[in-house]
Design a protein around this motif. Structure first.
Motif, PDB file in Angstrom:
ATOM      1  N   ALA A 146       9.191   4.034 -13.316  1.00  0.00           N
ATOM      2  CA  ALA A 146       8.868   4.068 -14.731  1.00  0.00           C
ATOM      3  C   ALA A 146       7.835   4.373 -15.186  1.00  0.00           C
ATOM      4  N   ALA A 147       6.697   3.918 -14.380  1.00  0.00           N
ATOM      5  CA  ALA A 147       5.323   4.339 -15.094  1.00  0.00           C
ATOM      6  C   ALA A 147       5.211   5.820 -14.701  1.00  0.00           C
ATOM      7  N   PHE A 148       5.838   6.506 -13.889  1.00  0.00           N
ATOM      8  CA  PHE A 148       5.876   8.054 -13.616  1.00  0.00           C
ATOM      9  C   PHE A 148       6.895   8.816 -14.851  1.00  0.00           C
ATOM     10  N   GLY A 149       7.596   7.724 -15.664  1.00  0.00           N
ATOM     11  CA  GLY A 149       8.421   8.356 -16.653  1.00  0.00           C
ATOM     12  C   GLY A 149       9.763   8.989 -15.940  1.00  0.00           C
ATOM     13  N   THR A 150      10.014   8.446 -14.927  1.00  0.00           N
ATOM     14  CA  THR A 150      11.481   9.220 -14.391  1.00  0.00           C
ATOM     15  C   THR A 150      12.485   8.200 -14.659  1.00  0.00           C
ATOM     16  N   VAL A 151      12.645   7.330 -15.335  1.00  0.00           N
ATOM     17  CA  VAL A 151      13.752   6.277 -15.735  1.00  0.00           C
ATOM     18  C   VAL A 151      14.224   6.658 -16.961  1.00  0.00           C
ATOM     19  N   HIS A 152      15.600   6.984 -16.931  1.00  0.00           N
ATOM     20  CA  HIS A 152      16.096   7.712 -18.108  1.00  0.00           C
ATOM     21  C   HIS A 152      17.258   7.130 -18.832  1.00  0.00           C
ATOM     22  N   SER A 153      17.544   5.627 -18.099  1.00  0.00           N
ATOM     23  CA  SER A 153      18.900   5.126 -18.560  1.00  0.00           C
ATOM     24  C   SER A 153      18.362   3.587 -18.580  1.00  0.00           C
ATOM     25  N   PRO A 154      18.938   2.593 -19.067  1.00  0.00           N
ATOM     26  CA  PRO A 154      18.956   1.288 -19.015  1.00  0.00           C
ATOM     27  C   PRO A 154      19.551   0.931 -17.720  1.00  0.00           C
ATOM     28  N   LEU A 155      20.616   1.611 -17.392  1.00  0.00           N
ATOM     29  CA  LEU A 155      21.505   1.401 -16.368  1.00  0.00           C
ATOM     30  C   LEU A 155      20.630   1.314 -14.814  1.00  0.00           C
ATOM     31  N   ALA A 156      19.445   2.048 -15.062  1.00  0.00           N
ATOM     32  CA  ALA A 156      18.338   1.907 -13.811  1.00  0.00           C
ATOM     33  C   ALA A 156      18.059   0.790 -13.106  1.00  0.00           C
ATOM     34  N   VAL A 157      18.180  -0.600 -14.149  1.00  0.00           N
ATOM     35  CA  VAL A 157      18.060  -1.656 -13.469  1.00  0.00           C
ATOM     36  C   VAL A 157      19.068  -1.970 -12.413  1.00  0.00           C
ATOM     37  N   LEU A 158      20.238  -1.449 -12.520  1.00  0.00           N
ATOM     38  CA  LEU A 158      21.185  -1.507 -11.523  1.00  0.00           C
ATOM     39  C   LEU A 158      20.826  -0.783 -10.172  1.00  0.00           C
ATOM     40  N   ALA A 159      19.943   0.095 -10.168  1.00  0.00           N
ATOM     41  CA  ALA A 159      19.345   0.729  -8.932  1.00  0.00           C
ATOM     42  C   ALA A 159      18.801  -0.202  -8.203  1.00  0.00           C
ATOM     43  N   VAL A 160      18.512  -1.313  -8.431  1.00  0.00           N
ATOM     44  CA  VAL A 160      17.522  -2.080  -7.641  1.00  0.00           C
ATOM     45  C   VAL A 160      18.670  -3.000  -6.782  1.00  0.00           C
ATOM     46  N   PRO A 161      19.737  -3.560  -7.170  1.00  0.00           N
ATOM     47  CA  PRO A 161      20.884  -4.163  -6.205  1.00  0.00           C
ATOM     48  C   PRO A 161      21.292  -3.004  -5.614  1.00  0.00           C
ATOM     49  N   LEU A 230      24.137   6.943  -5.704  1.00  0.00           N
ATOM     50  CA  LEU A 230      24.327   5.796  -6.657  1.00  0.00           C
ATOM     51  C   LEU A 230      23.084   5.729  -7.515  1.00  0.00           C
ATOM     52  N   CYS A 231      22.004   5.588  -6.754  1.00  0.00           N
ATOM     53  CA  CYS A 231      20.531   5.199  -7.511  1.00  0.00           C
ATOM     54  C   CYS A 231      20.454   6.343  -8.384  1.00  0.00           C
ATOM     55  N   ARG A 232      20.810   7.629  -8.175  1.00  0.00           N
ATOM     56  CA  ARG A 232      20.341   8.951  -8.848  1.00  0.00           C
ATOM     57  C   ARG A 232      21.180   8.808 -10.122  1.00  0.00           C
ATOM     58  N   MET A 233      22.356   8.451 -10.206  1.00  0.00           N
ATOM     59  CA  MET A 233      23.471   8.544 -11.260  1.00  0.00           C
ATOM     60  C   MET A 233      22.802   7.295 -12.246  1.00  0.00           C
ATOM     61  N   LEU A 234      22.335   6.273 -11.716  1.00  0.00           N
ATOM     62  CA  LEU A 234      21.785   4.914 -12.279  1.00  0.00           C
ATOM     63  C   LEU A 234      20.677   5.372 -13.143  1.00  0.00           C
ATOM     64  N   THR A 235      19.501   5.921 -12.630  1.00  0.00           N
ATOM     65  CA  THR A 235      18.476   6.129 -13.207  1.00  0.00           C
ATOM     66  C   THR A 235      18.539   7.232 -14.164  1.00  0.00           C
ATOM     67  N   LEU A 236      19.221   8.398 -13.772  1.00  0.00           N
ATOM     68  CA  LEU A 236      19.332   9.394 -14.757  1.00  0.00           C
ATOM     69  C   LEU A 236      20.198   9.258 -15.886  1.00  0.00           C
ATOM     70  N   GLY A 237      21.182   8.249 -15.923  1.00  0.00           N
ATOM     71  CA  GLY A 237      22.210   8.273 -16.787  1.00  0.00           C
ATOM     72  C   GLY A 237      23.317   9.009 -16.392  1.00  0.00           C
ATOM     73  N   GLY A 238      24.338   9.143 -17.168  1.00  0.00           N
ATOM     74  CA  GLY A 238      25.584  10.030 -16.838  1.00  0.00           C
ATOM     75  C   GLY A 238      25.971   9.643 -15.562  1.00  0.00           C
ATOM     76  N   VAL A 239      26.733   8.559 -15.609  1.00  0.00           N
ATOM     77  CA  VAL A 239      27.289   7.905 -14.343  1.00  0.00           C
ATOM     78  C   VAL A 239      28.813   8.291 -14.105  1.00  0.00           C
ATOM     79  N   ASP A 240      29.067   9.093 -13.086  1.00  0.00           N
ATOM     80  CA  ASP A 240      30.213   9.377 -12.867  1.00  0.00           C
ATOM     81  C   ASP A 240      31.179   8.223 -12.108  1.00  0.00           C
ATOM     82  N   TRP A 241      31.812   7.443 -12.784  1.00  0.00           N
ATOM     83  CA  TRP A 241      32.276   6.244 -12.439  1.00  0.00           C
ATOM     84  C   TRP A 241      33.132   5.942 -11.342  1.00  0.00           C
ATOM     85  N   VAL A 242      33.838   7.105 -11.040  1.00  0.00           N
ATOM     86  CA  VAL A 242      34.827   7.225 -10.002  1.00  0.00           C
ATOM     87  C   VAL A 242      33.989   7.444  -8.780  1.00  0.00           C
TER      88      VAL A 242
END
Lengths: 272, 308
Positions: A146-161, A230-242
């Motif tokens: 986040a500090a490096f400005g690479t988090v583009h989606s609130p879904l990024a929180v889910l990258a932790v689990p 999964l981590c990438r989709m979540l931090t960038l936004g644009g999740v392909d749910w399937v």
């Protein structure tokens, strides 16, 4: 002696008893805080260094010559990959030598099993400890990202689990393996033949499309690929749910299988 | 059925590892407050028996009751009332002496305050108070052993199991340890001890079984075993650089044991037996008369010495 036993009994009656596996977790926390204080700094420094070197250093070169990767700048692309890969590394290292030490070198597990604790408590406590380490790692990583400005989606929180689950899938399998070993030679093989190739080739540093076609199924079969994806989709936004659902099912299935396997192999090793 | 007083009750207790029979259907009872020994050479099945009693290893056959409970179903409850001193100390070498007690007590879910209070007493008992804040690694073997005993006592167990408590210790460390075990015994703690040292069994045990190849070869109080399987005295003849002349000595004393380097003559009067040896013109390099010991009992039971 009786008087003390009585006070003990009374205290047990009054206070809620701590579940046995949490007593094992408490042991790990205790020894960690006593002996490995320095690694707290390391776990913070690692993501900063990786993101600075790979993302900013290498990234500026790539952005300059190639442009974006998957439509984002390289730092943003590589950061979630590093998050998942770090989870793998932390989980793996905590499931190799420490498990061997607790079985053979220090024999902590045997000390535990002479008390009311049972094999399942020892194992669950171990996984609880690995999870704790993964929480620290993933949260730190995400904070630095986040500090490096690479988090583009609130879904990024889910990258932790997600990172935690990725780590646990490795921890479960490697712990099971460690419980079958007589010395630490197998761990070097796992690192060389398993972890390092995965780290380099599981879409951590570049999209899987850059790999030759015959390697795609191979990459797809590894847990790290799914964690990274999964981590990438979540931090960038644009999740392909399937494909996210597939990633999740894969990681949960592998972790469950690993936990069951290690339950079996720990019991076979420790209770003879 | 198990008697009310029996802390441990075993019938036909067996342990197999694949084809290897480590414990072969043994029976024994251990009463409350008793100090009970399992004596035998390495591989006799002592440690396997200990591990079954400590609910760390499932039995292969037979019946076992510990503190009135069944290890198969009540393992955690039984272990909560047992203190185990394993052969290898399994101490946390990186941590301090006090931390080792704290951590172990926490496995039993004892409150910190209670453990700290007990730790103070136990460290004094183990003569380790001065070392409370030192890491365990550089401590001597005797100190580590005493710490392991202190650790096993942190839960104030009803039953203390010691697997070869003094193996590898120098005589001074051994005597200090014996002294501490005496004190526990006088406080009424039930002790179960395995050893391959005869003097240890004689010193510490009210009653013991001699194990050999997974079976019980003899049982009883040490003095009774000596009475039954040996004589009052033993005459030891040493023959350096020559085969002991077993034939020439035939008939002296009650029994003769010919070993590679020496001959043991069991007799109630050792000096008298030596007189007969001299009369027959046999001249040993050296000789001595000593009290008969459990070592002699073991030799008489199995035809082998314990040193292997």
């Amino acid at each position: 002696m009786t008087t003390d036993l009585e006070t003990w009994g009374i205290q047990h009656a009054q206070g809620a008893r701590m579940p046995p596996s949490l007593r094992v977790l408490r042991y790990h926390l205790y020894t960690y805080l006593r002996t490995w204080r320095s690694s707290l700094t390391t776990s913070f420094l690692a993501p900063v260094l990786y993101l600075a070197a790979m993302g900013v250093g290498l990234g500026s070169l790539i952005n300059h010559h190639v442009g974006t990767v998957d439509h984002v700048r390289y730092l943003t692309f590589v950061a979630p990959g590093l998050l998942a890969a770090s989870a793998m590394q932390v989980a793996a290292s905590d499931s190799m030598y420490p498990v061997m030490a607790a079985i053979k070198w220090i024999r902590t597990y045997y000390a535990m099993l002479a008390t009311p604790l049972e094999v399942s408590d020892v194992l669950l406590g171990h996984f609880a400890w690995v999870t704790t380490r993964l929480v620290l790692t993933a949260v730190t990583y995400l904070g630095v990202m986040a500090a490096f400005g690479t988090v583009h989606s609130p879904l990024a929180v889910l990258a932790v689990p997600t990172a935690i689950l990725t780590g646990l899938s490795f921890s479960a399998l490697i712990s099971a393996f460690a419980a079958t070993q007589e010395n630490d030679q197998g761990f070097a093989t796992i690192s060389r033949m398993g972890l390092i190739p995965l780290f380099l080739l599981s879409a951590t540093f570049f999209p899987i499309s850059q790999l030759p076609g015959w390697m795609h199924p191979l990459a797809y079969a590894t847990p790290l690929y799914h964690g990274v994806d999964l981590c990438r989709m979540l931090t960038l936004g644009g999740v392909d749910w399937v494909s996210a659902a597939w990633d999740l099912v894969y990681l949960v299935a592998l972790t469950s299988a690993g936990v069951l396997l290690s339950r079996r192999l720990f019991a076979r090793r420790l209770v003879v | 059925m198990p008697s009310v007083d029996a802390v441990i009750w075993a019938r036909g207790l067996s342990k197999r590892f694949g084809d290897l029979v480590a414990v072969d259907g043994i029976d024994f009872d251990i009463a409350k407050g008793e100090s009970f020994g399992f004596l035998g050479p390495n591989g006799a099945g002592k440690t396997s028996t200990m591990r079954m009693i400590a609910c760390m290893s499932p039995k292969s056959a037979g019946t076992l009751r510990v503190l009135g409970m069944d290890p198969e179903t009540d393992g955690p409850a039984i272990r909560g009332r047992i203190g185990l001193v394993p052969q290898d100390d399994s101490l946390d070498l990186q941590l301090t002496v006090l931390d080792n007690l704290m951590i172990y007590g926490r496995y039993f879910d004892l409150p910190k305050r209670v453990i700290r209070e007990r730790a103070e007493r136990l460290l004094a008992f183990a003569e380790l108070s001065e070392r409370a804040d030192d890491t365990v690694e550089p401590l001597s073997g005797g100190m580590k052993r005493r710490l392991t005993i202190a650790r096993a006592l942190v839960s104030e167990p009803d039953l203390l199991i010691l697997d070869e408590p003094t193996t590898g210790l120098d005589p001074q460390a051994r005597h200090l340890l014996w002294d501490r075990l005496y004190r526990l015994k006088s406080e009424g703690v039930t002790l179960v001890i395995t050893t391959h040292y005869m003097d240890e069994a004689e010193q510490l045990c009210d009653r013991l079984v001699v194990m050999d190849k997974g079976r019980i070869a003899a049982s009883g109080p040490p003095s009774a075993l000596i009475d039954r399987y040996s004589t009052k005295e033993v005459l030891e003849l040493r023959f350096l650089g020559a085969d002991p002349p077993g034939e020439a000595l035939r008939g002296i004393g009650e029994r003769i044991e010919v070993l590679p380097d020496r001959v043991l003559i069991y007799a109630d009067d050792g000096e008298g037996a030596m007189g007969e040896v001299t009369d027959r013109g046999v001249e040993p390099t050296a000789w001595l008369v000593r009290r008969s010991s459990l070592e002699d009992v073991f030799l008489s039971l199995t035809g082998r010495t314990l040193i292997d």
